[in-house]
Design a protein around this motif. Sequence first.
Motif, PDB file in Angstrom:
ATOM      1  N   THR A 374       0.790  -1.217  -0.014  1.00 36.13           N
ATOM      2  CA  THR A 374      -0.018   0.042  -0.117  1.00 36.13           C
ATOM      3  C   THR A 374       1.128   1.234   0.011  1.00 36.13           C
ATOM      4  N   HIS A 375       0.415   2.213  -1.015  1.00 31.17           N
ATOM      5  CA  HIS A 375       1.439   3.371  -0.951  1.00 31.17           C
ATOM      6  C   HIS A 375       0.528   4.540  -1.168  1.00 31.17           C
ATOM      7  N   GLN A 376       0.820   5.527  -0.586  1.00 32.95           N
ATOM      8  CA  GLN A 376       0.409   6.948  -0.785  1.00 32.95           C
ATOM      9  C   GLN A 376       1.158   7.709  -1.872  1.00 32.95           C
ATOM     10  N   GLN A 398      -4.498   6.765  -2.204  1.00 37.83           N
ATOM     11  CA  GLN A 398      -3.992   5.311  -1.647  1.00 37.83           C
ATOM     12  C   GLN A 398      -3.854   4.437  -2.829  1.00 37.83           C
ATOM     13  N   GLU A 400      -3.213   0.268  -3.863  1.00 32.87           N
ATOM     14  CA  GLU A 400      -2.753  -1.120  -3.445  1.00 32.87           C
ATOM     15  C   GLU A 400      -2.406  -1.793  -4.542  1.00 32.87           C
ATOM     16  N   LYS A 402      -0.838  -5.109  -6.042  1.00 35.01           N
ATOM     17  CA  LYS A 402      -0.859  -6.717  -5.685  1.00 35.01           C
ATOM     18  C   LYS A 402      -0.484  -7.671  -6.908  1.00 35.01           C
TER      19      LYS A 402
END
Length: 503
Positions: A374-376, A398, A400, A402
């Motif tokens: 997860t990154h901002q 945000q 995410e 995967k």
Amino acid sequence: MKVMLQWIATNSPLMVLALILAILAWVVAIEEADPTVEQRYPQEIPITPSELPEGMTIVGDFNHDVQITVRAPRSVFNSIKTDDFTVTVDLTSLDSGVHRVPVQCELAKNPSRIIRVEPDHVTVKLEPQVEQVMPVRVQLKGEPTLGYVARTPVVTPSQVTMIGPSSYVSRVLEIVAQVSVQDTTADVEGQFKLSPQDAEGQSVPYVELQPKEAHVYVPIELSVYYAHLVIKVTLEGQITPGYRITDISVEPPTVTVFGVPSVINALPAYIETEPINLEGAQSDIVERPVLKVPPNVSIAMDEQPVVRVSIEPIQSSLTVEVVPQLQGLEAGFTATVSPETVEVILSGPLPLLDALETKDVRVVLDLYGLPGGTHQIEPEVVVPEGVKAQSTLPATVQVEIKASPTFTPPITPTMTITGTESPVEPTAEPTEESTVAPTPEPAIEPTIEPTVGPALRSTTEPAPVADGVSPSVVTRSCGIWRSPLSKLTAEGFPLRCTRTAYR
């Protein structure tokens, strides 16, 4: 005792010689440790004149220096400073005239000796010193702005005292304060330096003034034949909606007119221009409009004034909602963005914002090089030229990341099978899906071309069928092909196997 005295008398010459040799050895040792040098002192030393005879003064500037050669032990020479020298000339007994005076020099360092002074004489001219009082005259330089006149200056003090050699003071004709009034329209006031001048207007040297400056006030007034009028710009028409006028400038802002005093006094404080058309304008307008000059009045200038009307778009703001675009996502990954849309606050000219469409604004999320997790991410906004993105809501998004689920089977051989069946009578083979009687299958000579290719996506291709025969699917698995129909009665045709592949 007699023997001793006789010995001393006999050896006294040797004793004296030994003493002389010892002294000589001591001198030599001292000289070797700190040798004596004879050098010129590296700096010039100024000469100080003595007190002058009463009522006398030196004509000109007394700025004389000498160079001094000194003999001394090296350690003493290296320690000498300029303050250790005293260099003077004695003028106490001299009268008026030109004199060649010897230079006297002393050095306050021992052991040392002055060998040479260059020059050893200087020439001095003496004259009686006189004082004289003389009035101050203000000399105006330049001319005020057209239409203005300079009135009589006022100077304080009105006279000063001159002090100097009699021959130079006698050359002074007047004391002058020079004041510039060039292109001025206001009174001039301030402290100005005074200068003694001769009959040719040249400054006389060696004359001291007390005081050296004077306060001067020069009144500047408008002539009764002239008037300065402010230029009033007249506009007509409307600029394009969404634009506004930010400034109206005139260069020069005033114009000088002249005429008889009765007409000049009746004029208003301004003069109008012919109308400047602004209809549909979207940018600056620069013109030289004609002035509406009243009758019996003339303009005291060659060119018409330049009028600049500054026009610019009205600045506004706009909020748009944009779906972010992903950039740089690594292969084999999926990304989920939250929130799914971003509000962008824009600012810029109102005409540009009114013509703006949603597709013109892009919000980009740069995912290049980001691992799973997860990154901002701070959105990057791309807008048309002339529009500025003030902020985004939210400021960060945000994301995410995967890994996407995939199936990768082992590499399997791929075969191409080509065959031809002879015409046979179709008979059905008992199966759950067909009641056609089975008949013996004709011999088929397949050509097998095994190849190993990359894993491909699984597809199924139906085989061609003859009229009256139930369709079937020919499949291939691991290099073996089979058909649900064992016999065909129609005309022979090539068989095609379905291709099962993986990607």
